[in-house]
Design an enzyme around this catalytic site. Sequence first.
Site, PDB file in Angstrom:
ATOM      1  CB  SER A 222      -9.165   0.591  -1.072  1.00 37.90           C
ATOM      2  OG  SER A 222      -8.391   0.673  -2.208  1.00 37.90           O
TER       3      SER A 222
ATOM      4  CG  HIS B 179      -5.486   4.008   0.532  1.00 38.67           C
ATOM      5  ND1 HIS B 179      -4.620   2.656   0.301  1.00 38.67           N
ATOM      6  CD2 HIS B 179      -6.480   3.852  -0.328  1.00 38.67           C
ATOM      7  CE1 HIS B 179      -5.663   1.912  -0.159  1.00 38.67           C
ATOM      8  NE2 HIS B 179      -6.847   2.817  -0.414  1.00 38.67           N
TER       9      HIS B 179
ATOM     10  CG  ASP C  34      -2.282   0.666   0.915  1.00 40.80           C
ATOM     11  OD1 ASP C  34      -2.564   1.905   0.534  1.00 40.80           O
ATOM     12  OD2 ASP C  34      -3.394  -0.158   1.031  1.00 40.80           O
TER      13      ASP C  34
END
Length: 837
Positions: free
Chosen positions: A619, A256, A181
């Site tokens: 996600s 994220h 990620d």
Amino acid sequence: MEGSLPCHLVSVLVLSVGMLMMGTWCQEEITAVYIVTLRQAPAAHYLSDELWTGRNVFHKRSSSGKLTIGHKPRNGLRSHGSSSSYIARIHDSLLRRTLGGEKYLKLYSYHYLINGFAVLVTPQQADKLSSRSEVANVVLDFSVRIATTHTPQFLGLPNGAWVKEGGYESAGEGVVIGFVDTGIDPTHPSFFDHISDHPYPVPAHFSGICEVTPDFPSGSCNRKLVGARHFAASAITRGIFNSSRDFASPFDGDGHGTHTASVAAGNHGVPVVVAGHHFGNASGMAPRAHIAVYKALYKSFGGFAADVAAIDQAAQDGVDIISLSITPNRRPPGIATFFNPIDMSLLTATKAGIFVVQAAGNTGPSPKSIASFSPWIFSVGAATHDRIYSNSITLGNNVTIPGVGLAPGTENDIMYPLISALDALNNETTITDDMYVGECQDSSSFTEELVRGNLLICSYSIRFILGLSTIKQALQTAKNLSAAGIVFYMDPFVIGFQLNPIPMRIPGIIIPSADDSKILLRYYNSSVERDGQTKSVVKFGATACILGGLKANYSMSAPKVMYYSARGPDPEDSILTDADILKPNVVAPGNSIWAAWSSGGTDSLEFLGENFAMMSGTSMAAPHIAGLAALIRQKFPSFSPAAIASALSTTASLFNRDGGPIMAQRAYTNPDVNQSPATPFDMGSGFVNATAALDPGLILDSSYDDYMSLLCGINGSSAVVLNYTGQSCFSYSNTTNGADLNLPSITISTLNLSRTIQRTVTNIAGDETYSVGWSSPYAVSMKVFPTRFVIPGRQKQVLTVYMNATLNNSVMSFGRIRLLGDQGHVVNIPVSVITKR
């Protein structure tokens, strides 16, 4: 920047990447990054062949004589440093022999999941490499993109799955989840290892390292965050790496990666405070699992397939689970979607016993929009959970308009005057000078005396989505002007969409509907008196109060599949031929998810500087499954990846909290109006049931050899399979297709008259009697044999499914096989038929 590189840039690359380079380039030479794979199999193939038969769920006997479940020993696949350096030297030797004294830059050596390397060369040099007998494949690098305080309660973890694991203080302990990620913020309390009286153990099977940089200093890792690395060589060679935003370290400059890691395995009981408001306490799905970070995605540019080295390293380090919240930017070219560097690396990871979870993609709701293709990957779609933060504004004419905004309400239901930003401009500002002045980004454009104590009306346009305007700046404007609160209406040129609740420190609301925004503006304009000539306001008459959106409401219609969640059928190739494989596998909570946020996270400007953020997407759904898989791995440490996938799939729920069917949103515009019951191509096997997955009763298992038989059964695939795996399809004389894989689902793209399908179930519980029922897809006659069977623990049972097409029909149709055990186990197997003839 794919193409030319100036000479001075290349010299910087040598220092930054630390890889092999020969000669220098001048700007006129055209170069690109290529992924080169060799014919010799990677290290994991040899190690797995030695340690794991990989063919059956139960494959060996323990010292007590009991059968154990087939999953290769994690300790056997520890890092082999001498092997990796030896293979890297082979790669270097091949480059020197092929390219001689020419200029090139090797970025990575892959040796664990695929045997190959990434190299910056000219197209002519790529052709030279391709002609070598040792070389199997030369592929141009391609880009990839990024595809909770309450969800543990919604999934029933505190009184269900966590109880089975000994409570949250041990849920997931000893299991390492690897996240590919945007990195992680190690200073976040969700990743501390000292906030519990129960010390974290050291996972003995994990051998990763913690990379130390100025942005990620020594001591950033601990017994919770056990490893962290970053991979950016492909972007650096293109000249697009922005060190000030992207951080050449594992530190998360986006937000994220921190978010997804905490969803799966964040610590339990971390207070969620945003914009000064408390929204409960956060927990990951497996709060005691360990986290290893492999940063390969960046704020400025996303990522590149060449940085698949991150996946290779995660497997070599000994992670148990890989969580991928990334998908390719385009459908892979070639004879099958499965044949791309990422999916083929993950096939080898599966052989090594690693369970791989991937976001399905955010390109729904159109059919065949799925971006996670292969049967050895567990693909996850996004659904709602039952907690909703809603806000509303009541106008002076007693009309109440719904909206969003994590904001307090106005005091004591007092009605405050409304004033449009366009009617509060000072003498120095006109719309002609600034056509976006109504977005309230600059307090100096307005007259404070007009705004003070009133509710300021501002416009919300696509500029907020693009980051050109922000809610935070508008809130600052309202504060500077001493407004009582702020109201955003949707610009009429913005197509209606669902907007995440956004934190506000003062009373405020965003009206996301263009139609509702028109109601507000009509009321406002009908209530003001204007000068006939100047059109300036003489008297403001509109009033309103904001009810506030800090208190959560709970919906019985949850879960429902979100409009953006990618859908099946699964495309087998780039021309969208249908695959006989169900995708997505399941859906999980993915909408409005509270989770940790990086202190440097800039992905959402509205949460800039906050410790937590609310995000939506597949996600967010994928790490929910990664965390739940950790609970299954903890309880069943020898489960194969396919066994974990089966446990999650066959136990999934088909109903919402109200007992009705799970619905799927069908349109981007007004999604709650455009919805209908979800099909398996919307939700896979259903909505994940965390507690049931820990006690599935029966398991359907598949092995690496089964997947190889599938790949070898694709027309023209032999050479490609050999190129990627180093194995010949001659070893797999009995090839198969997707429908005949022993998956916990049945998908047939074309039913030609009749078809017989078999599934083998294995009992991992005690002796049990099962009754078999089914519903047939439309225009299909279906029977299952046997209709009843007794299965002792640790034994297998073959189910035979007979299907006949009763009509020619090109409409997708769906059925289901249900196995009901007398000890309470329920096993669901969805059946999908696309075309009958």
